[in-house]
Design a protein around this motif. Structure first.
Motif, PDB file in Angstrom:
ATOM      1  N   LEU A   1      29.486-105.530 -28.522  1.00 40.96           N
ATOM      2  CA  LEU A   1      28.616-105.247 -27.378  1.00 40.96           C
ATOM      3  C   LEU A   1      27.148-105.299 -27.772  1.00 40.96           C
ATOM      4  O   LEU A   1      26.286-105.508 -26.955  1.00 40.96           O
ATOM      5  CB  LEU A   1      28.904-103.862 -26.817  1.00 40.96           C
TER       6      LEU A   1
ATOM      7  N   GLU B   1      25.461-100.652 -21.565  1.00 37.31           N
ATOM      8  CA  GLU B   1      26.907-100.585 -21.756  1.00 37.31           C
ATOM      9  C   GLU B   1      27.276 -99.344 -22.556  1.00 37.31           C
ATOM     10  O   GLU B   1      26.561 -98.950 -23.473  1.00 37.31           O
ATOM     11  CB  GLU B   1      27.421-101.828 -22.493  1.00 37.31           C
TER      12      GLU B   1
ATOM     13  N   ARG C   1      34.151-105.381 -17.739  1.00 37.81           N
ATOM     14  CA  ARG C   1      35.001-106.265 -18.546  1.00 37.81           C
ATOM     15  C   ARG C   1      34.530-106.298 -20.008  1.00 37.81           C
ATOM     16  O   ARG C   1      35.332-106.173 -20.938  1.00 37.81           O
ATOM     17  CB  ARG C   1      34.993-107.675 -17.943  1.00 37.81           C
ATOM     18  N   ALA C   2      33.222-106.432 -20.173  1.00 36.96           N
ATOM     19  CA  ALA C   2      32.681-106.504 -21.542  1.00 36.96           C
ATOM     20  C   ALA C   2      32.999-105.223 -22.314  1.00 36.96           C
ATOM     21  O   ALA C   2      33.327-105.266 -23.503  1.00 36.96           O
ATOM     22  CB  ALA C   2      31.177-106.739 -21.490  1.00 36.96           C
TER      23      ALA C   2
ATOM     24  N   GLU D   1      36.646-105.413 -23.328  1.00 39.53           N
ATOM     25  CA  GLU D   1      36.853-106.381 -24.416  1.00 39.53           C
ATOM     26  C   GLU D   1      36.392-105.800 -25.747  1.00 39.53           C
ATOM     27  O   GLU D   1      37.045-105.968 -26.775  1.00 39.53           O
ATOM     28  CB  GLU D   1      36.112-107.689 -24.099  1.00 39.53           C
ATOM     29  N   SER D   2      35.283-105.099 -25.713  1.00 31.92           N
ATOM     30  CA  SER D   2      34.781-104.536 -26.969  1.00 31.92           C
ATOM     31  C   SER D   2      35.736-103.468 -27.491  1.00 31.92           C
ATOM     32  O   SER D   2      35.949-103.341 -28.688  1.00 31.92           O
ATOM     33  CB  SER D   2      33.387-103.944 -26.766  1.00 31.92           C
TER      34      SER D   2
END
Ligand code: ADP
Ligand code: MG
Length: 703
Positions: free
Chosen positions: A117, A158, A560-561, A564-565
């Motif tokens: 991220l 994030e 989503r990010a 995924e991280s």
């Protein structure tokens, strides 16, 4: 009259409501409360006044430093200490703490996992004050430090931590639950909170024994060793001694926890020797999560003061009951109503039944996410054993609710409830006790226990932020779908009945009241189409499931990010954990076990020779047999060490990620077992005096 010790120390190290009233001007107090309770934005002026008050209080308590305390994605906590000292005067110490320093911090974030991220060249991460969780003082060798609970996020906003998604999920469920309640006419409700009580299991062993075992030191669990055949029963002789030391530990633990406003309530010995449990009184999910992190830290710290080591990993001793965490979860309105309380007439309590149905639907629709929230390398060894819940998610409702569900499925609505009967103990002098309407079912991973659900899969070392984030987000999603339907219904009452009926019908398969340990259940669950997720690696794949990503995005809990991280971090953490275990095994085998066994077989051989010399006709059959068996196991171990070293090296050549995690699971774990088996067998044959590390018996009974 003398005050009780609990009253004396309760909350003395917390900047709680009493302290706020005492240290803040009334206007500031009201403004801060408005932020805490209603999420109103905090002005810089208010922040400055609060910071000053916090500092004054902290200094009066002897604090020299402050820290932004946060919960990175490792699952533990992190902090960077700054002193209150300001450089403005060179002749005397000026102690300062501004609103800016309270609200925002910038730790060097590059050393915390971000799962991609935050590229390492862009090491910016910010900590932001979470004023809903009170600041507290921590006292140890460093001195006294003012700890400010914070969220940790990247430059682009994030979440880099476990707290931010939890807070978002609490907002999501509050919003959706309030929507539903307004439709029921409860328009006075403006907020719905999440209550959580986390029961914590742990082991206590002697610290000196602990320090003799590299596996416990480096991996938190024993990689070799087994329970002696007659192991589990307690030795009376040691029982008394165990109690003394443990009691002293528990007393001090309680006092430390109380001083931090943590309501340590019950403590008792658990099933396994050396195992115990501590349960606090429940509180808001956010504070409960902070508190559980502190509980784990303080347990470790206090244990050391008593010459003990507190072991929090899930399966520290093979063949001995492992440790978990029961996450008790319920919803409560700001008007003080527990939405999971069935009341006197649960069959007619439509609000309760609707929320119950929402939880059941959430657990069925998102079972893999719950399983994932309880996935860590240690818990893989615990789940599915005959002691912990199986790795299959199901919901236990108990007899009474099960019957109501049956009625609804049969007739559309329910008309009566079985109430608890009187229990006859058969002793005249003992008063008759009313039985609970539900018996306890210890084998269920997700059980309704009277007025709350209890998620029992969580591992003892894990943060409860993840599991509660999943529960909040998924139930919010179900509630929002329900609210959508009800808001447009012509006839609300009929629509509610239909919704309860249809939801229960659709998700009936997740309800299971039987024995979760039985072989039949595994087959039955498969027939019902319930997922059976064995390992952390398989579970992690669900972070990347489109349907689940959509749900999280819809509820504003994870992007989503961010998911995924988290997947990336999980795969890497899994491979890393097994890599450390494999290397520790290689080292222990090479440096400790194998040399000891060689010494032993040599002494056997010597004794055979000596006996032969002294008395050629004496029978040395037993010694020879042992020599042959031990030498055989020794060469098995030697061979396994070689294979394990190779497998581990090959694994480390693979780029971190899913493929590497799978490699470690499929090619390293089995070789670890191949090494453990001969060594464990040798442990039972070789002279105890030669054995290089403490045995299970030494650690678990002789505390
Ligand atoms: P057990 O039957 O498992 O011993 P307890 O009643 O002792 O259950 O409670 C276990 C944990 O559940 C405690 O931490 C307790 O504070 C918590 N708890 C009790 N009621 C609730 C509730 N309504 N919501 C959340 N947690 C609760
Ligand atoms: Mg429990």
């Amino acid at each position: 009259m003398e005050k009780n010790v609990i009253e004396d120390i309760y909350g003395i190290n917390v900047f709680n409501d009493d302290r706020m009233r005492e240290y803040l001007p009334k206007k500031t107090y009201i403004a801060l409360k408005d932020t805490i309770e209603n999420g109103e934005e905090l002005s810089p002026e208010v922040a400055n006044v609060v910071a000053h008050a916090m500092k004054e209080w902290a200094l009066s308590m002897g604090a020299t430093h402050y820290t932004h305390w946060f919960q990175p994605m490792t699952g533990s906590t992190a902090e960077k200490h700054d002193s209150f000292l300001s450089a403005e005067s060179d002749s005397r110490a000026v102690l300062e703490f501004s609103g800016k320093e309270l609200i925002k911090g910038e730790p060097d974030a590059s050393s915390f996992p971000s799962g991609g991220l935050r590229a390492t060249f862009e090491a910016r991460g910010y900590t932001a004050w979470d004023c809903t969780s009170p600041a507290f003082l921590r006292k140890d060798a460093i001195g006294t430090v003012l700890c400010i609970p914070t969220a940790f996020c990247s430059y682009t906003g994030e979440a880099l931590d476990k707290k931010t998604p939890l807070l978002r999920s609490m907002e999501a469920i509050s919003k959706q639950a309030t929507r539903v309640l307004h439709l029921f006419g409860d328009t006075d409700v403006t907020k719905v909170g999440v209550s959580v009580g986390a029961e914590q299991e742990y082991f206590l062993i002697d610290r000196e024994e602990y320090l003799k075992r590299d596996d416990l030191i480096f991996t938190g669990r024993t990689l070799f060793g087994s329970m002696p055949p007659k192991g589990q029963e307690l030795d009376d002789h040691y029982y008394g001694m165990i109690r003394e030391r443990q009691a002293a530990f528990m007393k001090e633990l309680n006092e430390e926890l109380w001083s931090l406003g943590i309501l340590a309530k019950t403590q008792h010995n658990e099933v396994a020797p050396g195992q115990h449990e501590m349960a606090p009184i429940y509180s808001s999910a956010n504070t409960a999560t902070d508190h559980n992190q502190l509980v784990m830290e303080i347990m470790k710290k206090v244990a050391r003061r008593h010459g003990l080591e507190c072991i929090l990993s899930e399966k520290p001793f093979d063949g001995v009951n492992g440790s978990g965490k029961h996450d008790n979860w319920s919803l409560v309105t700001d008007t003080g109503k527990n939405l999971l309380s069935p009341g006197k007439h649960p069959y007619d309590n439509k609000k309760f039944l609707l929320f119950l149905a929402a939880v059941i639907a959430a657990v069925d629709n998102y079972a893999p996410l719950l399983r994932l929230s309880a996935a860590c390398p240690g818990n893989d060894h615990r789940l599915g054993g005959d002691e912990a819940p199986p790795a299959i998610i199901s919901v236990f409702l108990g007899e009474q609710l099960e019957d109501i569900v049956e009625q609804i499925l049969r007739k559309g609505t329910a008309s009566h409830a079985n109430t608890g009967e009187n229990m006859d103990i058969g002793v005249q002098t003992i008063p008759t006790i009313k039985k609970d309407a539900t018996d306890r079912n210890r084998t269920s991973p997700f059980a309704f226990t009277g007025n709350k659900f209890e998620f029992r899969m969580v591992g003892s070392s894990m943060s409860i932020a993840g599991p509660n984030t999943v529960l909040n987000a998924t139930v919010a999603e179900e509630l929002s779908a329900m609210a959508d339907i009800l808001e447009t219904a012509d006839d609300f009452d009929t629509a509610v009945d239909t919704l309860i009926h249809d939801t229960l019908k659709k998700h009936r398969r997740i309800i299971f009241n039987g024995d979760g340990y039985s072989e039949e259940w595994i087959t039955e669950a498969e027939n019902r189409g319930l997922p059976h997720i064995h390992t952390m690696v398989e579970a992690t794949d669900y972070f990347l499931d489109d349907q689940f990503i959509m749900m999280y995005e819809h509820q504003g809990v994870y992007s989503r990010a961010e998911l995924e991280s988290r997947a990336e971090i999980n795969y890497e953490a899994y491979a890393k954990a097994i890599n450390i275990e494999a290397r520790t095994m290689v080292k222990m085998a090479t440096k400790q076990y194998i040399p000891a066994v060689i010494r032993y077989v040599t002494s056997l051989a010597d004794s055979i020779n000596k006996i032969r010399e002294a008395c050629p006709e004496a029978d040395t059959g037993v010694q020879k047999e042992m020599l042959i068996r031990c030498s055989g196991l020794l060469s098995d171990a030697k061979e396994a060490v070689k294979k394990l070293r190779e497998a581990d090296e090959n694994g480390m050549k693979i780029e971190p990620g899913r493929e590497q995690a799978i490699y470690f699971r499929d090619h390293v774990l089995p070789v670890m077992t191949a090494l453990r088996d001969p060594i464990d067998e040798l442990e039972n044959m070789v002279d105890k005096k030669i054995w290089p590390v403490p045995a299970y018996g030494d650690m678990l009974f002789e505390v």
